[in-house]
Write an enzyme that holds these catalytic residues in place. Sequence first.
Site, mmCIF file in Angstrom:
data_model
loop_
_atom_site.group_PDB
_atom_site.id
_atom_site.type_symbol
_atom_site.label_atom_id
_atom_site.label_comp_id
_atom_site.label_asym_id
_atom_site.label_seq_id
_atom_site.Cartn_x
_atom_site.Cartn_y
_atom_site.Cartn_z
ATOM 1 N N ARG A 31 45.062 132.367 -17.132
ATOM 2 C CA ARG A 31 43.705 132.914 -17.081
ATOM 3 C C ARG A 31 42.693 131.855 -17.503
ATOM 4 O O ARG A 31 41.613 131.737 -16.916
ATOM 5 C CB ARG A 31 43.584 134.154 -17.982
ATOM 6 C CG ARG A 31 44.370 135.360 -17.480
ATOM 7 C CD ARG A 31 44.135 136.576 -18.343
ATOM 8 N NE ARG A 31 42.783 137.097 -18.184
ATOM 9 C CZ ARG A 31 42.247 138.023 -18.989
ATOM 10 N NH1 ARG A 31 42.932 138.492 -20.020
ATOM 11 N NH2 ARG A 31 41.018 138.439 -18.782
ATOM 12 N N CYS A 51 38.732 135.596 -26.531
ATOM 13 C CA CYS A 51 39.854 136.025 -25.702
ATOM 14 C C CYS A 51 39.283 136.755 -24.497
ATOM 15 O O CYS A 51 38.272 136.343 -23.951
ATOM 16 C CB CYS A 51 40.814 136.900 -26.511
ATOM 17 S SG CYS A 51 40.033 138.371 -27.224
#
Length: 281
Positions: A175, A236
Amino acid sequence: MTAILSASELMSELAGPRPPVLLDIRWQLGGPDQRPAYEAGHIPGAVYVDLDRELAGPAGSGGRHPLPEPEVFGAVMRRAGVSAGAPVVVYDGGLGWAAARAWWLLRWTGHAQVRVLDGGLAAWTAAGGVVSADAVSPAEGDFKPTPGGLGLLDADGAAALAREGILLDARAGERYRGEVEPIDRVGGHIPGAVSAPTTENVGPDGRFLPGAELRARFAGLGVTAEDEGRPVGVYCGSGVSGAHEVLALEVAGVAAALYAGSWSEWSSDPERPVATGPLPR
């Protein structure tokens, strides 16, 4: 006070003269409500707290799990029996992310005596701890939140820290690199951020690596406990696993701020820059 404790240490404290308040924060990203699992069996005396509804505000421009309003969070904690002068232990099913979110919120709002059960409920049962299906009705606590106990970043602050300090991206490497993005508008990372997946903070049993190993891990990413001149921040996807990284850094002896809005907030604005690939730039 240390930030984490073992199942055996918790057993000793629960049998002692000043047992901690227990909060069960079981949660699954995109998964079913965990209250039925709590009702089927929890550490005796633990109160269930719902991460999506009680440890986050409504999703929107601030991200998928924006911080709850402090007064709302305080009311939730008081209903759960949390008082300012009493120790608190939080746990989840074992991954540690949800428990770390509760730990971070309590520390951020001024509670100094909160710890995470290392390895969560799985560690508790593995150590021979019993579970109970009994309903829990705690006495009302007196905790009143005072935000500011831990560092908090907004989008501009995260961007500045990526340039002037060390900003760690706690998401999975794919990601970060922008190879996949299953949730948010676009893949990639904040320019200047360093990839530091949360999953590398723990061993196969889900428990935190020893402090020395964590210090070595973060030193390899450019972070050292002695380097107080370079501030450290973490983000995050939506401010949950990032709290786990802040907790791991604390175990390693490093203070870090959390960008609570994280990638879900950052990527929602097409005007914000996005970097891809394995390098911070």
